[in-house]
Enzyme design. Structure first.
Site, PDB file in Angstrom:
ATOM      1  N   LYS A   1      -5.015  -5.320 -23.422  1.00 39.70           N
ATOM      2  CA  LYS A   1      -5.356  -5.867 -25.465  1.00 39.70           C
ATOM      3  C   LYS A   1      -4.265  -5.744 -25.802  1.00 39.70           C
ATOM      4  O   LYS A   1      -3.369  -5.962 -26.394  1.00 39.70           O
ATOM      5  CB  LYS A   1      -6.420  -4.122 -25.190  1.00 39.70           C
ATOM      6  CG  LYS A   1      -7.935  -4.883 -23.491  1.00 39.70           C
ATOM      7  CD  LYS A   1      -8.829  -3.843 -23.878  1.00 39.70           C
ATOM      8  CE  LYS A   1     -10.313  -4.387 -22.639  1.00 39.70           C
ATOM      9  NZ  LYS A   1     -10.835  -3.088 -23.110  1.00 39.70           N
TER      10      LYS A   1
ATOM     11  N   THR B   1      -6.399  -0.118 -20.863  1.00 38.35           N
ATOM     12  CA  THR B   1      -5.906  -1.520 -19.978  1.00 38.35           C
ATOM     13  C   THR B   1      -4.558  -1.633 -20.206  1.00 38.35           C
ATOM     14  O   THR B   1      -3.907  -0.982 -20.729  1.00 38.35           O
ATOM     15  CB  THR B   1      -7.437  -2.829 -20.222  1.00 38.35           C
ATOM     16  OG1 THR B   1      -6.972  -2.351 -22.389  1.00 38.35           O
ATOM     17  CG2 THR B   1      -8.052  -1.826 -20.059  1.00 38.35           C
TER      18      THR B   1
ATOM     19  N   GLU C   1       1.410  -0.668   0.187  1.00 44.68           N
ATOM     20  CA  GLU C   1       0.028  -0.018   0.098  1.00 44.68           C
ATOM     21  C   GLU C   1       0.396   1.274  -0.167  1.00 44.68           C
ATOM     22  O   GLU C   1       1.852   1.274   1.165  1.00 44.68           O
ATOM     23  CB  GLU C   1      -0.810   0.313   1.120  1.00 44.68           C
ATOM     24  CG  GLU C   1      -2.275  -0.469   1.068  1.00 44.68           C
ATOM     25  CD  GLU C   1      -3.413  -1.165   2.269  1.00 44.68           C
ATOM     26  OE1 GLU C   1      -2.919  -0.156   3.026  1.00 44.68           O
ATOM     27  OE2 GLU C   1      -4.301  -1.750   2.023  1.00 44.68           O
TER      28      GLU C   1
ATOM     29  N   ASP D   1      -9.392   7.173 -23.349  1.00 42.27           N
ATOM     30  CA  ASP D   1      -9.101   6.307 -23.067  1.00 42.27           C
ATOM     31  C   ASP D   1      -9.387   5.284 -23.977  1.00 42.27           C
ATOM     32  O   ASP D   1      -9.756   4.604 -25.164  1.00 42.27           O
ATOM     33  CB  ASP D   1     -11.035   5.053 -22.426  1.00 42.27           C
ATOM     34  CG  ASP D   1     -11.020   4.154 -21.525  1.00 42.27           C
ATOM     35  OD1 ASP D   1      -9.557   3.211 -22.488  1.00 42.27           O
ATOM     36  OD2 ASP D   1     -11.587   3.706 -21.079  1.00 42.27           O
TER      37      ASP D   1
END
Ligand SMILES: *Cc1c(COP(=O)(O)O)cnc(C)c1O
Length: 413
Positions: A225, A222, A52, A196
């Site tokens: 892809k 992402t 974290e 995006d």
């Protein structure tokens, strides 16, 4: 070997899935085959620890090497996409987009994105998604005639809606995005512009799709892809974004953690670092170019068989087919092609008269089969098989056999 001993059921299912992938053609445009190096990092011991926080500012001890790994990943992302800031912790594309909303909007603010039935993503303001529940979502579409963006129309809608944030990106748009035009539109109302590039990140790196970086404030993507990495997400702030709000990088970081997520998946981040190193090579540039070449050959061949392509063709890695002249639904086409060994998906077409669970179209893409080394010649072969299967269900067993033996020549990485 250890898995087989510990859990033979899961081991067997993985084995079966590997065989399925080996013997069939993965033609869902959002999918790809990762390299063994990426999978090795993903399956490493790095899944064991909490990390974290960010490198140098962690809430846990023992992270000397985790910090180095995450920093390497960030530096590679910045260099590859030519951006001053990158956050590599989002678990996937949707959480990356959530973080952008939380960083630049307040609940109830107006946002805009391409509607899902016109090729947009759920997180760009579609009604069932958080993005339409917590924000006032206004959606734009594509032109009824050209099936492409009508920038004049979008500008009018934006003027009316006065959004705080505009999304540009798609899951089923076969054409180039004109980032500059979108930026002019965003500037006309002072909105943040977020690109995006989940589907096209690899094409941007290969130089076969213009980069949004000089024009937009924020880029999300992402990583699994066309970029061909592990499942994951990234958020980048551009120079333009930094200029609009010098605190934007800090806001994005704080939103990802502690705003939305807990401990980052550092095994995924290490695998992403490997992917980004691979993506910086000349071989990856050739790969990206070949994806588009393959897709365009496939499109031309399918047109010869009388298939009706949305927008009439493609500039990128995907084709959207309107099947209405073929007397078959998208659902039936998906089912039949799967039986034959070609995995594609049913998809709505713009202004689809049929409902989303039984749409009129299918979506086909070339990223995964290009990874396996297939080229123009193979695209012609595949177009012929797609045509046969869609023309007659009787051809399915024969084509399944042919695809099985064809796949042997193109091993998975
Ligand atoms: C795939 C995709 C996403 C979401 O990615 P997940 O990893 O499935 O959450 C977001 N935006 C676009 C445009 C996509 O294509």
């Amino acid at each position: 070997m250890k898995l087989k001993k510990a859990d033979s059921q899961i081991a067997k299912l993985i084995e079966l899935e590997t065989e399925r992938q080996k013997t069939s053609l993965e033609m869902i445009p959002s999918e790809n085959h990762t390299s063994p190096a990426v999978r090795e990092a993903l399956g490493s011991i790095l899944t064991d620890k909490y990390a974290e926080g960010y490198p140098g500012k962690r809430y846990y001890a023992g992270l000397e090497y985790y910090d180095k790994i995450e920093n390497l990943c960030i530096e590679r992302a910045k260099k590859l996409f030519k951006v001053p800031h990158a956050n590599v912790q989002p678990y996937s594309g949707s959480p990356a987009n959530q973080a952008v909303y939380m960083a630049v909007c307040e609940p109830g603010d107006t946002i805009m994105g391409l509607s899902l039935p016109h090729g947009g993503h759920l997180t760009h303001g579609w009604k069932v998604n958080f993005s339409a529940k917590f924000f006032k979502s206004v959606q734009y579409g594509v032109d009824k005639k050209t099936q492409m963006f009508n920038y004049g129309e979008i500008k009018k809608l934006v003027k009316e809606a006065q959004p705080k944030l505009i999304w540009v990106g798609a899951t089923a748009y076969p054409r180039i995005f004109d980032w500059k035009k979108f930026r002019d539109i965003a500037d006309s109302v002072g909105a943040y512009l977020a690109a995006d590039i989940a589907h096209i990140a690899g094409l941007v790196i290969a130089g076969v799709h213009p980069s949004p970086v000089p024009y937009v404030h924020i880029v999300t993507t992402t990583t699994h892809k066309t970029l061909r990495g592990p499942r994951g997400g990234m958020i980048m702030v551009t120079e333009e974004g930094f200029r609009k709000d010098p605190n934007l990088p800090d806001k994005i970081n704080k939103t990802v953690f502690p705003g939305l997520q807990g401990g980052p998946h550092e095994n995924q981040i290490a695998a992403l670092a490997v992917c980004l190193k691979e993506a910086a090579t000349p071989a990856f540039k050739r790969y990206g170019k070949q994806i588009v070449k393959n897709c365009q050959v496939l499109a031309e061949e399918l047109k010869k068989y009388g298939f009706n392509l949305v927008t009439g063709g493609t500039d990128n890695h995907l084709i959207l087919i309107d099947l209405r002249n073929k007397n078959i639904s998208g659902k039936e086409a998906q089912y039949r092609l799967e039986k034959a060994g070609i995995t594609i998906n049913k998809n709505t077409i713009p202004y689809d008269p049929n409902p989303p669970f039984n749409p009129s179209g299918i979506r086909i893409g070339t990223p995964a089969i290009t990874t396996r080394g297939m080229k123009e010649k193979e695209m012609k072969q595949i177009a012929g098989w797609i045509n046969e299967v869609i023309s007659s269900s009787k051809s399915v067993p024969k084509i399944r056999k042919k695809i099985k033996s064809f796949c042997k020549k193109f091993p998975l990485p």
